[in-house]
Design an enzyme around this catalytic site. Structure first.
Site, PDB file in Angstrom:
ATOM      1  N   ASP A  34       0.850  -1.194   0.000  1.00  0.00           N
ATOM      2  CA  ASP A  34       0.000   0.000   0.000  1.00  0.00           C
ATOM      3  C   ASP A  34       0.885   1.242   0.000  1.00  0.00           C
ATOM      4  OD1 ASP A  34      -2.728  -0.991   0.075  1.00  0.00           O
ATOM      5  OD2 ASP A  34      -2.072  -1.989   1.916  1.00  0.00           O
ATOM      6  N   HIS A  65      -0.161  -1.167  -4.849  1.00  0.00           N
ATOM      7  CA  HIS A  65      -1.403  -0.374  -4.899  1.00  0.00           C
ATOM      8  C   HIS A  65      -1.012   1.079  -4.634  1.00  0.00           C
ATOM      9  CE1 HIS A  65      -5.415   0.547  -2.561  1.00  0.00           C
ATOM     10  NE2 HIS A  65      -5.308   1.254  -3.671  1.00  0.00           N
ATOM     11  N   GLY A 141      -6.302   4.613   3.018  1.00  0.00           N
ATOM     12  CA  GLY A 141      -5.479   5.433   3.903  1.00  0.00           C
ATOM     13  C   GLY A 141      -5.028   4.716   5.166  1.00  0.00           C
ATOM     14  N   ASP A 174     -10.285  -4.982  -1.356  1.00  0.00           N
ATOM     15  CA  ASP A 174      -9.276  -4.504  -0.414  1.00  0.00           C
ATOM     16  C   ASP A 174      -9.924  -3.658   0.685  1.00  0.00           C
ATOM     17  OD1 ASP A 174      -6.978  -3.574   0.783  1.00  0.00           O
ATOM     18  OD2 ASP A 174      -6.223  -2.489  -0.966  1.00  0.00           O
ATOM     19  N   GLY A 196      -5.055  -7.606   5.591  1.00  0.00           N
ATOM     20  CA  GLY A 196      -4.000  -7.201   6.507  1.00  0.00           C
ATOM     21  C   GLY A 196      -4.349  -7.605   7.923  1.00  0.00           C
TER      22      GLY A 196
HETATM   23  C1  DX5 Z   1      -6.091   0.696   2.846  1.00  0.00           C
HETATM   24  C2  DX5 Z   1      -5.246  -0.338   2.141  1.00  0.00           C
HETATM   25  C3  DX5 Z   1      -5.539  -1.779   2.449  1.00  0.00           C
HETATM   26  C4  DX5 Z   1      -5.462  -2.175   3.871  1.00  0.00           C
HETATM   27  C5  DX5 Z   1      -5.965  -3.585   4.058  1.00  0.00           C
HETATM   28  O1  DX5 Z   1      -5.755   1.965   2.365  1.00  0.00           O
HETATM   29  O2  DX5 Z   1      -5.390  -0.207   0.755  1.00  0.00           O
HETATM   30  O3  DX5 Z   1      -4.703  -2.627   1.675  1.00  0.00           O
HETATM   31  O4  DX5 Z   1      -4.170  -2.070   4.372  1.00  0.00           O
HETATM   32  O5  DX5 Z   1      -5.843  -3.864   5.366  1.00  0.00           O
HETATM   33  P1  DX5 Z   1      -7.023  -4.349   6.304  1.00  0.00           P
HETATM   34  O6  DX5 Z   1      -7.198  -5.792   5.976  1.00  0.00           O
HETATM   35  O7  DX5 Z   1      -6.479  -4.074   7.641  1.00  0.00           O
HETATM   36  O8  DX5 Z   1      -8.271  -3.538   6.001  1.00  0.00           O
HETATM   37 ZN    ZN Z   2      -4.334  -1.759  -0.743  1.00  0.00          ZN
END
Ligand code: DX5
Ligand code: ZN
Length: 227
Positions: A34, A65, A141, A174, A196
């Site tokens: 990220d 990403h 974010g 995501d 995550g």
């Molecule tokens: C948010 C990110 C996600 C996030 C996913 O801005 O794009 O990839 O880290 O993590 P969890 O699973 O904690 O929502």
């Molecule tokens: Zn992401």
């Protein structure tokens, strides 16, 4: 390809190598990065220099990403760093065509990411030429946010369009993904799951990955009439 794409955003970085080794033994193929610029989103994260250390010992593929306002500036750095997949946001109005071409020309896979409050029709003109859509199920974010339930309906609409415009195009989701929503999302047509927090909170990463895969098997069996 393993459909679970762990995000390292919410990991304890002191332990990163240990987590990567658990992902490897859990059968993970891709790590999701990220990338935040403090402008497109308020937060800052890391840059292209993290790609090689992650690939070095474990041979992962990297999915970057880009949550940035100027993807055209940073895409070349991620290409050079060895990122295998690169996505950027449809909310960046300028340069989408050119940025898609830049990634494709480098031989990498290209994705378009979309925020929860952007109409999915914004993606339609580009679907024939991209490899995946990254559907945000939280506002980008931060890790650890709650899954926005309406995302399930957005998947259904998007899947229908993808089937007619480019059946090869994958749908990745995501934000707030865990074993309670992977089954229904898979049923609606999600191919890839970025995760995550739920992996890190699970206590046993390898076991959690297996559980997630099982939720999808359940859906498959249901479809085929197997109990
Ligand atoms: C948010 C990110 C996600 C996030 C996913 O801005 O794009 O990839 O880290 O993590 P969890 O699973 O904690 O929502
Ligand atoms: Zn992401």
């Amino acid at each position: 390809m393993n459909p679970v794409f762990p995000s390292i955003l919410s990991t304890d970085f002191y332990d990163l190598k240990d987590k990567l080794s658990k992902f490897k033994s859990g059968g993970i193929d891709f790590i999701h990065l990220d990338i935040m610029d403090g402008h497109f989103v308020d937060n800052l994260s890391f840059g292209p220099s993290i790609v090689q250390p992650i690939k070095k010992d474990f041979d992962f593929k990297i999915d970057s990403h880009l949550m940035v306002s100027n993807p055209e500036k940073i895409i070349p750095y991620f290409i050079d760093a060895g990122s295998d997949w690169i996505s950027f946001h449809i909310e960046i109005k300028e340069g989408t065509e050119k940025n898609i071409e830049m990634v494709k020309k480098s031989g990498k896979k290209v994705g378009l990411a979309i925020n929860p409050d952007t109409n999915i029709s914004a993606l339609f003109p580009y679907i024939p030429r991209i490899d995946y859509v990254l559907l945000m199920s939280v506002f980008p974010g931060y890790g650890g946010q709650k899954f926005i339930t309406e995302s399930i309906d957005r998947v259904a609409g998007l899947k229908e369009k993808v089937r007619s415009l480019n059946p090869e195009c994958l749908i990745q989701i995501d934000g707030g993904i865990n074993t309670t929503n992977t089954g229904s999302l898979h049923k609606e047509g999600v191919d890839l799951f970025v995760m995550g927090t739920s992996l890190y909170n699970s206590g046993n990463i390898e076991e959690e990955i297996l559980q997630i895969l099982k939720t999808m098997e359940g859906e498959k069996n249901e479809k085929a009439g197997i109990n």
